[in-house]
Enzyme design. Structure first.
Site, PDB file in Angstrom:
ATOM      1  N   TYR A  31      69.878  23.953  13.328  1.00  0.00           N
ATOM      2  CA  TYR A  31      69.407  23.348  14.583  1.00  0.00           C
ATOM      3  C   TYR A  31      70.545  23.222  15.593  1.00  0.00           C
ATOM      4  O   TYR A  31      71.662  22.834  15.252  1.00  0.00           O
ATOM      5  CB  TYR A  31      68.761  21.983  14.317  1.00  0.00           C
ATOM      6  CG  TYR A  31      67.369  22.067  13.701  1.00  0.00           C
ATOM      7  CD1 TYR A  31      66.693  23.279  13.596  1.00  0.00           C
ATOM      8  CD2 TYR A  31      66.732  20.930  13.221  1.00  0.00           C
ATOM      9  CE1 TYR A  31      65.419  23.350  13.043  1.00  0.00           C
ATOM     10  CE2 TYR A  31      65.453  20.995  12.658  1.00  0.00           C
ATOM     11  CZ  TYR A  31      64.803  22.216  12.570  1.00  0.00           C
ATOM     12  OH  TYR A  31      63.548  22.285  12.016  1.00  0.00           O
TER      13      TYR A  31
ATOM     14  N   CYS B 155      53.652  19.008  16.265  1.00  0.00           N
ATOM     15  CA  CYS B 155      52.283  18.478  16.408  1.00  0.00           C
ATOM     16  C   CYS B 155      51.795  18.583  17.851  1.00  0.00           C
ATOM     17  O   CYS B 155      50.598  18.674  18.111  1.00  0.00           O
ATOM     18  CB  CYS B 155      52.240  17.018  15.980  1.00  0.00           C
ATOM     19  SG  CYS B 155      52.695  16.778  14.263  1.00  0.00           S
TER      20      CYS B 155
ATOM     21  N   GLY C 263      55.288  21.731  20.587  1.00  0.00           N
ATOM     22  CA  GLY C 263      56.571  21.758  21.301  1.00  0.00           C
ATOM     23  C   GLY C 263      56.455  21.289  22.744  1.00  0.00           C
ATOM     24  O   GLY C 263      57.289  21.624  23.575  1.00  0.00           O
TER      25      GLY C 263
ATOM     26  N   ASP D 228      46.919  27.875  30.587  1.00  0.00           N
ATOM     27  CA  ASP D 228      45.823  28.797  30.233  1.00  0.00           C
ATOM     28  C   ASP D 228      44.549  28.005  29.961  1.00  0.00           C
ATOM     29  O   ASP D 228      44.576  26.784  29.798  1.00  0.00           O
ATOM     30  CB  ASP D 228      46.220  29.641  29.012  1.00  0.00           C
ATOM     31  CG  ASP D 228      46.637  28.776  27.849  1.00  0.00           C
ATOM     32  OD1 ASP D 228      45.857  28.637  26.900  1.00  0.00           O
ATOM     33  OD2 ASP D 228      47.741  28.191  27.917  1.00  0.00           O
TER      34      ASP D 228
ATOM     35  N   SER E 215      60.087  14.111  19.917  1.00  0.00           N
ATOM     36  CA  SER E 215      60.587  13.572  21.185  1.00  0.00           C
ATOM     37  C   SER E 215      61.898  12.812  21.009  1.00  0.00           C
ATOM     38  O   SER E 215      62.128  12.161  19.991  1.00  0.00           O
ATOM     39  CB  SER E 215      59.532  12.620  21.770  1.00  0.00           C
ATOM     40  OG  SER E 215      60.007  12.043  22.954  1.00  0.00           O
TER      41      SER E 215
HETATM   42  N1  LIG Z   1      60.182  23.754   9.573  1.00  0.00           N
HETATM   43  C1  LIG Z   1      60.143  24.417  10.712  1.00  0.00           C
HETATM   44  O1  LIG Z   1      60.070  25.662  10.743  1.00  0.00           O
HETATM   45  C2  LIG Z   1      60.183  23.650  11.992  1.00  0.00           C
HETATM   46  C3  LIG Z   1      59.963  24.317  13.227  1.00  0.00           C
HETATM   47  C4  LIG Z   1      60.001  23.553  14.398  1.00  0.00           C
HETATM   48  C5  LIG Z   1      60.243  22.181  14.338  1.00  0.00           C
HETATM   49  N2  LIG Z   1      60.467  21.577  13.134  1.00  0.00           N
HETATM   50  C6  LIG Z   1      60.715  20.130  13.050  1.00  0.00           C
HETATM   51  O2  LIG Z   1      59.650  19.457  13.693  1.00  0.00           O
HETATM   52  C7  LIG Z   1      60.171  18.551  14.668  1.00  0.00           C
HETATM   53  C8  LIG Z   1      59.179  18.403  15.775  1.00  0.00           C
HETATM   54  O3  LIG Z   1      58.970  19.680  16.424  1.00  0.00           O
HETATM   55  P1  LIG Z   1      58.867  19.726  18.000  1.00  0.00           P
HETATM   56  O4  LIG Z   1      60.106  19.159  18.594  1.00  0.00           O
HETATM   57  O5  LIG Z   1      58.438  21.081  18.398  1.00  0.00           O
HETATM   58  O6  LIG Z   1      57.699  18.638  18.204  1.00  0.00           O
HETATM   59  P2  LIG Z   1      56.656  18.379  19.352  1.00  0.00           P
HETATM   60  O7  LIG Z   1      56.358  16.929  19.289  1.00  0.00           O
HETATM   61  O8  LIG Z   1      55.549  19.338  19.263  1.00  0.00           O
HETATM   62  O9  LIG Z   1      57.432  18.721  20.718  1.00  0.00           O
HETATM   63  C9  LIG Z   1      58.441  17.888  21.204  1.00  0.00           C
HETATM   64  C10 LIG Z   1      58.693  18.285  22.640  1.00  0.00           C
HETATM   65  O10 LIG Z   1      57.542  17.918  23.404  1.00  0.00           O
HETATM   66  C11 LIG Z   1      57.959  17.145  24.499  1.00  0.00           C
HETATM   67  N3  LIG Z   1      56.912  16.161  24.803  1.00  0.00           N
HETATM   68  C12 LIG Z   1      56.461  15.166  24.025  1.00  0.00           C
HETATM   69  N4  LIG Z   1      55.503  14.448  24.661  1.00  0.00           N
HETATM   70  C13 LIG Z   1      55.352  15.023  25.859  1.00  0.00           C
HETATM   71  C14 LIG Z   1      54.517  14.748  26.972  1.00  0.00           C
HETATM   72  N5  LIG Z   1      53.647  13.727  26.950  1.00  0.00           N
HETATM   73  N6  LIG Z   1      54.614  15.560  28.048  1.00  0.00           N
HETATM   74  C15 LIG Z   1      55.484  16.587  28.075  1.00  0.00           C
HETATM   75  N7  LIG Z   1      56.327  16.893  27.044  1.00  0.00           N
HETATM   76  C16 LIG Z   1      56.241  16.117  25.944  1.00  0.00           C
HETATM   77  C17 LIG Z   1      59.234  16.472  24.059  1.00  0.00           C
HETATM   78  O11 LIG Z   1      60.011  16.101  25.183  1.00  0.00           O
HETATM   79  P3  LIG Z   1      60.771  14.661  25.232  1.00  0.00           P
HETATM   80  O12 LIG Z   1      61.894  14.736  24.243  1.00  0.00           O
HETATM   81  O13 LIG Z   1      61.220  14.592  26.641  1.00  0.00           O
HETATM   82  O14 LIG Z   1      59.764  13.603  24.890  1.00  0.00           O
HETATM   83  C18 LIG Z   1      59.879  17.560  23.246  1.00  0.00           C
HETATM   84  O15 LIG Z   1      60.577  18.469  24.068  1.00  0.00           O
HETATM   85  C19 LIG Z   1      61.529  19.167  15.061  1.00  0.00           C
HETATM   86  O16 LIG Z   1      62.416  18.181  15.584  1.00  0.00           O
HETATM   87  C20 LIG Z   1      62.003  19.682  13.733  1.00  0.00           C
HETATM   88  O17 LIG Z   1      62.578  18.614  13.007  1.00  0.00           O
HETATM   89  C21 LIG Z   1      60.425  22.294  11.969  1.00  0.00           C
END
Ligand SMILES: NC(=O)c1ccc[n+]([C@@H]2O[C@H](COP(=O)([O-])OP(=O)(O)OC[C@H]3O[C@@H](n4cnc5c(N)ncnc54)[C@H](OP(=O)(O)O)[C@@H]3O)[C@@H](O)[C@H]2O)c1
Length: 298
Positions: free
Chosen positions: A51, A209, A212, A220, A263
């Site tokens: 990461y 969830c 991203g 879209d 987040s």
């Molecule tokens: N095993 C794997 O292959 C894999 C792959 C990907 C991720 N992961 C893990 O899963 C975790 C979560 O993934 P993710 O970060 O993609 O999660 P996510 O919750 O889908 O996306 C987080 C992103 O969404 C933004 N966000 C949240 N609420 C929002 C809103 N209301 N409006 C606009 N943007 C919003 C956040 O910005 P802000 O920070 O500004 O709130 C952040 O940039 C990662 O940290 C990692 O630990 C694992």
């Protein structure tokens, strides 16, 4: 807000640290963020060696070193087996996977040193590796457990066959399969992955969830449709935001996924915690499914 995974006790929500390098926080601010979510009940943190181009574990470790007492209050998940093209590895020509004993061993040592901890609570193989030799992985897992460096093992993005193959060589149960689950990508609900985990009583961990953040930003028609449906259900269940409805939708799968919050905003983390009180009816749950697909169930 605890969940038991065939051994380790984790929190029902997990804080993801994939994006910590983008949060522009000082070490003290990172520690404050960590303490805040731990005090709120999110004690499990998710990392990977790669990461932030191999920087996120180090950033987290800097915060931990400011107050070592916090280590005893958290469970650390990290991952290995992806080899990135990176200036930190100038000899590497092709991004690839490496589940060899040597690489897993070195990766764990590097993670321990960057995080500044004595052990990792759960080590995951990050991606299925076509060249994975399950006997070799089993032997290095045993070695790492005996050395006290890793307490439990799991996988990420594995198909049911890949999960079974590795499990067949291990004496302890794999404790999770960390997979993508959100209203725009729930293929694991259709390809047997979540069914297998329910069968084995293994909790998945759900990554991205909120897709991203794309659920809020994509323009879209599918994303727009989904937002309208989520907004309607938000009103019906009295949720404060549509992200709360999404967490409730993800957690409604009977395999009981542990949702990873991505987040870096403590207000959004608090909102995710509030979502634990929500329960979606079958109709509300299938409305989201139907909206995502663009047609009703057969
Ligand atoms: N095993 C794997 O292959 C894999 C792959 C990907 C991720 N992961 C893990 O899963 C975790 C979560 O993934 P993710 O970060 O993609 O999660 P996510 O919750 O889908 O996306 C987080 C992103 O969404 C933004 N966000 C949240 N609420 C929002 C809103 N209301 N409006 C606009 N943007 C919003 C956040 O910005 P802000 O920070 O500004 O709130 C952040 O940039 C990662 O940290 C990692 O630990 C694992």
């Amino acid at each position: 807000m605890q969940a038991s995974l065939n051994g380790p006790e984790l929190s029902e929500l997990i804080q993801g640290y994939w994006r910590v390098s983008e949060w522009s926080l000082s070490p003290q601010e990172r520690l404050t963020f960590l303490k805040q979510h731990v005090d709120l009940g999110i004690t499990t943190v998710d990392h990977a060696d790669i990461y932030g181009d191999y920087s996120c574990e180090q950033l987290f470790g800097e915060a931990l070193r400011l107050d070592r007492s916090i280590r005893n209050r958290i469970e650390i998940v990290t991952k290995c087996n992806i080899k990135l093209l990176s200036e930190k590895h100038p000899g590497r020509k092709v991004k690839h996977y490496d589940s060899s004993a040597d690489h897993i061993r070195h990766s764990v040592d590097n993670s321990l040193s960057r995080l500044g901890v004595e052990h990792i609570d759960i080590l995951l193989l990050h991606r299925p590796d076509m060249l994975m030799d399950a006997d070799e992985v089993a032997s290095v897992f045993t070695e790492l457990e005996k050395a006290g460096k890793v307490k439990h093992f799991g996988v990420s993005n594995f198909t049911p066959y890949q999960f079974d193959l590795l499990q067949s060589r291990l004496s302890s149960p794999l404790v999770t399969n960390q997979v993508e689950i959100n209203p725009v990508n729930f293929s694991v609900a259709e390809d047997g992955t979540l069914d297998q985990l329910q069968q084995y009583r293994v909790h998945p961990m759900a990554w991205s969830c909120l897709a991203g953040g794309e659920i809020f930003t994509r323009s879209d028609t599918q994303a727009e449709r989904i937002r309208v449906t989520l907004d309607g259900i938000k009103e019906e269940v009295g949720a404060a935001s549509i992200d709360q409805v999404i967490y409730a939708w993800v957690r409604r799968f009977p395999s009981k996924p542990l949702a990873i919050v991505g987040s870096g905003s403590i207000e959004r983390v608090k909102s995710a915690i509030e979502s634990l009180k929500l329960n979606l009816s079958r109709e509300q749950w299938y409305k989201i499914w139907t909206t995502a697909k663009g047609c009703e169930v057969p």
